[in-house]
Design a protein around this motif. Structure first.
Motif, PDB file in Angstrom:
ATOM      1  N   TYR A 135       8.844  14.850   6.202  1.00 45.90           N
ATOM      2  CA  TYR A 135       7.498  15.394   6.337  1.00 45.90           C
ATOM      3  C   TYR A 135       7.497  16.698   7.131  1.00 45.90           C
ATOM      4  O   TYR A 135       8.356  16.915   7.991  1.00 45.90           O
ATOM      5  N   ILE A 136       6.524  17.533   6.835  1.00 50.12           N
ATOM      6  CA  ILE A 136       6.257  18.721   7.646  1.00 50.12           C
ATOM      7  C   ILE A 136       5.088  18.377   8.556  1.00 50.12           C
ATOM      8  O   ILE A 136       4.014  17.985   8.073  1.00 50.12           O
ATOM      9  N   ALA A 195       0.733  15.318   9.175  1.00 48.24           N
ATOM     10  CA  ALA A 195       2.040  15.499   8.532  1.00 48.24           C
ATOM     11  C   ALA A 195       1.862  15.332   7.030  1.00 48.24           C
ATOM     12  O   ALA A 195       1.125  14.443   6.579  1.00 48.24           O
ATOM     13  N   LEU A 196       2.519  16.194   6.256  1.00 49.04           N
ATOM     14  CA  LEU A 196       2.426  16.144   4.803  1.00 49.04           C
ATOM     15  C   LEU A 196       3.802  16.285   4.167  1.00 49.04           C
ATOM     16  O   LEU A 196       4.709  16.885   4.756  1.00 49.04           O
ATOM     17  N   LEU A 197       3.936  15.745   2.972  1.00 45.44           N
ATOM     18  CA  LEU A 197       5.154  15.985   2.218  1.00 45.44           C
ATOM     19  C   LEU A 197       5.247  17.475   1.903  1.00 45.44           C
ATOM     20  O   LEU A 197       4.226  18.162   1.771  1.00 45.44           O
ATOM     21  N   PRO A 198       6.463  18.006   1.799  1.00 42.74           N
ATOM     22  CA  PRO A 198       6.649  19.459   1.654  1.00 42.74           C
ATOM     23  C   PRO A 198       5.853  20.101   0.520  1.00 42.74           C
ATOM     24  O   PRO A 198       5.389  21.231   0.648  1.00 42.74           O
ATOM     25  N   GLU A 199       5.652  19.402  -0.596  1.00 44.82           N
ATOM     26  CA  GLU A 199       4.947  20.023  -1.723  1.00 44.82           C
ATOM     27  C   GLU A 199       3.481  20.300  -1.423  1.00 44.82           C
ATOM     28  O   GLU A 199       2.841  21.101  -2.096  1.00 44.82           O
ATOM     29  N   TYR A 200       2.931  19.640  -0.385  1.00 44.72           N
ATOM     30  CA  TYR A 200       1.526  19.838  -0.023  1.00 44.72           C
ATOM     31  C   TYR A 200       1.357  20.640   1.275  1.00 44.72           C
ATOM     32  O   TYR A 200       0.286  21.205   1.514  1.00 44.72           O
ATOM     33  N   ALA A 201       2.391  20.661   2.105  1.00 46.78           N
ATOM     34  CA  ALA A 201       2.259  21.208   3.456  1.00 46.78           C
ATOM     35  C   ALA A 201       1.844  22.677   3.475  1.00 46.78           C
ATOM     36  O   ALA A 201       1.096  23.112   4.357  1.00 46.78           O
ATOM     37  N   MET A 251       5.659   3.334   4.305  1.00 41.27           N
ATOM     38  CA  MET A 251       4.641   3.397   3.249  1.00 41.27           C
ATOM     39  C   MET A 251       4.751   4.645   2.378  1.00 41.27           C
ATOM     40  O   MET A 251       4.249   4.679   1.268  1.00 41.27           O
ATOM     41  N   LYS A 252       5.351   5.709   2.914  1.00 41.09           N
ATOM     42  CA  LYS A 252       5.543   6.960   2.175  1.00 41.09           C
ATOM     43  C   LYS A 252       4.229   7.538   1.611  1.00 41.09           C
ATOM     44  O   LYS A 252       4.128   7.841   0.427  1.00 41.09           O
ATOM     45  N   PRO A 253       3.210   7.700   2.444  1.00 39.11           N
ATOM     46  CA  PRO A 253       1.985   8.343   1.962  1.00 39.11           C
ATOM     47  C   PRO A 253       2.237   9.826   1.727  1.00 39.11           C
ATOM     48  O   PRO A 253       3.242  10.381   2.202  1.00 39.11           O
ATOM     49  N   LYS A 254       1.330  10.473   1.024  1.00 38.54           N
ATOM     50  CA  LYS A 254       1.448  11.918   0.842  1.00 38.54           C
ATOM     51  C   LYS A 254       1.141  12.654   2.143  1.00 38.54           C
ATOM     52  O   LYS A 254       1.671  13.741   2.388  1.00 38.54           O
ATOM     53  N   ALA A 255       0.267  12.055   2.965  1.00 42.40           N
ATOM     54  CA  ALA A 255      -0.133  12.708   4.216  1.00 42.40           C
ATOM     55  C   ALA A 255      -0.382  11.662   5.293  1.00 42.40           C
ATOM     56  O   ALA A 255      -0.678  10.498   5.000  1.00 42.40           O
ATOM     57  N   TYR A 309       0.828  -1.217   0.000  1.00 41.13           N
ATOM     58  CA  TYR A 309       0.000   0.000   0.000  1.00 41.13           C
ATOM     59  C   TYR A 309       0.859   1.263   0.000  1.00 41.13           C
ATOM     60  O   TYR A 309       0.460   2.296   0.543  1.00 41.13           O
ATOM     61  N   LYS A 310       2.020   1.195  -0.596  1.00 41.65           N
ATOM     62  CA  LYS A 310       2.921   2.348  -0.608  1.00 41.65           C
ATOM     63  C   LYS A 310       2.354   3.495  -1.444  1.00 41.65           C
ATOM     64  O   LYS A 310       1.651   3.279  -2.430  1.00 41.65           O
ATOM     65  N   HIS A 311       2.680   4.703  -0.979  1.00 43.74           N
ATOM     66  CA  HIS A 311       2.382   5.937  -1.711  1.00 43.74           C
ATOM     67  C   HIS A 311       0.886   6.236  -1.842  1.00 43.74           C
ATOM     68  O   HIS A 311       0.472   6.921  -2.781  1.00 43.74           O
ATOM     69  N   VAL A 312       0.072   5.725  -0.913  1.00 49.75           N
ATOM     70  CA  VAL A 312      -1.326   6.134  -0.900  1.00 49.75           C
ATOM     71  C   VAL A 312      -1.396   7.621  -0.541  1.00 49.75           C
ATOM     72  O   VAL A 312      -0.432   8.206  -0.029  1.00 49.75           O
ATOM     73  N   ALA A 313      -2.540   8.219  -0.782  1.00 45.50           N
ATOM     74  CA  ALA A 313      -2.687   9.644  -0.472  1.00 45.50           C
ATOM     75  C   ALA A 313      -2.600   9.903   1.023  1.00 45.50           C
ATOM     76  O   ALA A 313      -1.963  10.860   1.468  1.00 45.50           O
ATOM     77  N   LEU A 314      -3.238   9.014   1.832  1.00 41.97           N
ATOM     78  CA  LEU A 314      -3.332   9.271   3.265  1.00 41.97           C
ATOM     79  C   LEU A 314      -3.195   7.981   4.052  1.00 41.97           C
ATOM     80  O   LEU A 314      -3.812   6.969   3.726  1.00 41.97           O
TER      81      LEU A 314
END
Length: 443
Positions: free
Chosen positions: A158-159, A183-189, A124-128, A83-88
């Protein structure tokens, strides 16, 4: 949330999902569940039936393995790498390790999965990431623990943002303060903002008036009761298997319920009938599980969630839940950030936030420091602490970290900070044996 609005495929994996309070809120915010994991079979049954139904109603393809039942930290239950890289990645990990009402064992409690969830995020490296827990995690007792997980998120790229939210600020007629970590990846934070509070605060009397009169209790008695219940409820408690039957809380909570005209000594099977009279010493009727669910936020657009099981099981499912309206508000805020809605705002470097200066100092030092040396070093960076306060910090740190003590020739003790005691997936961690021993009482 319509099928069209789910087509953007903001997928969520939810751990420790319970009976679905957070699940339903996130679904209404536009997230599509790819997987939910829950330990308790009764809660998982409720979650499976309801979540599968609402997904189908919205025309969403439902995974065959939508809900997994078992220990979320066990490879036998599920494979996070699938389930890697899911949105949340979201979850409401167990609260007793941090509850003010409990022993606050933190990392020494076999139910503690907060630090493990941070490691899971790195895997898992989710986006958030969205994690919620009791307010106790925001207190000084856990400043070092909190610092460790926030620093780890920063190291993972993450931020992170955290805040204590009150359910009553989001249309729920209940106090229920919760510690929320996003927590979110910097491009979304830069696009994330905490959800705005609701303009209207709802009361217990307002949300329960129809249910109180559904079984024949005279209208004048219902109206009188409603007039006396024009306030929000104390936090719904009693969701632990250790507590026995359904009960609305300790002595202080019972007094608050009494002031609202509610008999807190248990939960009723039915609403009061035409012949109802309060028992001796009580100021009004007991609540039914349906009423408790309303107070927990299952009302309005969330009213069609059906709890399965017997009364005590249903009450526990409700008592352990995250209010759906709060989850929806948070989900919408995270959704908008992931879709980069609005204008991004400048980000303050969150890694510079110091929750526990003693932790920060000892973590950077290669040599042990005495209390006097800690005070001196902190003063050099503008932090003023007296000896008793430093000793309190050291005592708290000793609960969650290996705090090594070295005796100096002068007789003074010098301190250095060792490993984090929390379970983060170690094969040899004490959590495994304790979890096996206490499996039947963990909820």
């Amino acid at each position: 949330m319509s099928a069209a609005e789910h087509t953007q495929k903001l997928e969520v994996v939810e751990i420790c999902a319970g009976a679905g309070g957070q699940s339903f809120g996130l679904h209404r915010a536009g997230f599509t569940h790819r997987l939910a994991v829950e330990l308790d079979t009764h809660a998982a049954h409720t979650l499976e039936q309801n979540l599968r139904r609402v997904l189908k109603e919205d025309g969403v393809d439902v995974p065959a393995d939508l809900v997994k039942v078992g220990d979320v930290a066990s490879p036998a239950t599920w494979d996070p790498d699938s389930y890697k890289h899911v949105a949340l990645l979201a979850g409401g990990v167990p609260c007793p390790p941090f509850s003010i009402a409990g022993k606050q064992l933190g990392s020494s409690d076999e139910r503690d999965l907060f630090a493990w969830a941070i490691e899971l995020c790195g895997r898992m490296k989710p986006k958030a990431l969205l994690l919620e827990n009791v307010r106790g995690l925001s207190t000084k007792r856990f400043s070092g623990y909190r610092q460790a997980v926030l620093d780890k998120l920063h190291d993972l790229g993450y931020i992170a943002f955290w805040k204590v939210l009150q359910a009553s600020d989001y249309g729920v007629p209940q106090l229920r303060p919760r510690f929320v970590l996003v927590a979110l990846l910097p491009e979304y934070a830069g696009y994330f903002s905490w959800p705005q509070k609701s303009a209207e605060q709802r009361t217990v009397g307002d949300v329960l008036s129809d249910l109180m009169g559904e079984n024949g209790w005279p209208a004048e008695d219902v109206e009188k009761w409603v007039a006396g219940a024009q306030s929000i409820a104390p936090t719904i408690v009693g969701g632990s298997k250790k507590h026995g039957g359904a009960d609305l809380g300790p002595t202080r909570a019972k007094k608050a319920w009494e002031a609202l005209g509610v008999d807190a000594m248990g939960v009723a099977n039915n609403a009061p009938d035409k012949d109802f009279k309060p028992r001796e010493g009580a100021t009004g009727p007991k609540l039914t599980t349906e009423m408790v669910a309303r107070i927990q936020g299952w009302d309005g657009e969330f009213a069609d969630w059906k709890f399965l099981g017997r009364k005590t099981s249903i009450y526990r499912q409700i008592g352990n839940a995250f209010p759906p309206p709060v989850a929806k508000a948070l989900g919408e805020a995270i959704r908008d950030a992931l879709l980069k809605k609005g204008t991004p705002r400048p980000l303050i470097e969150t890694s510079s936030t110091v929750h526990d200066p003693v932790y920060k100092l000892l973590r950077r030092q290669s040599r042990p420091l005495t209390v006097e040396q800690i005070i001196t070093r902190l003063a050099q960076v503008g932090v003023s602490m007296e000896e008793p306060e430093v000793e309190r910090h050291l005592n708290h740190l000793g609960h969650d970290f290996e705090l090594e003590k070295t005796a100096r020739k002068t007789g003074e003790l010098a301190y250095s900070l060792g490993q984090f005691k929390a379970f983060v997936g170690q094969d040899d961690h004490q959590r495994h044996d304790l979890f096996t021993q206490h499996r039947t009482r963990i909820s």
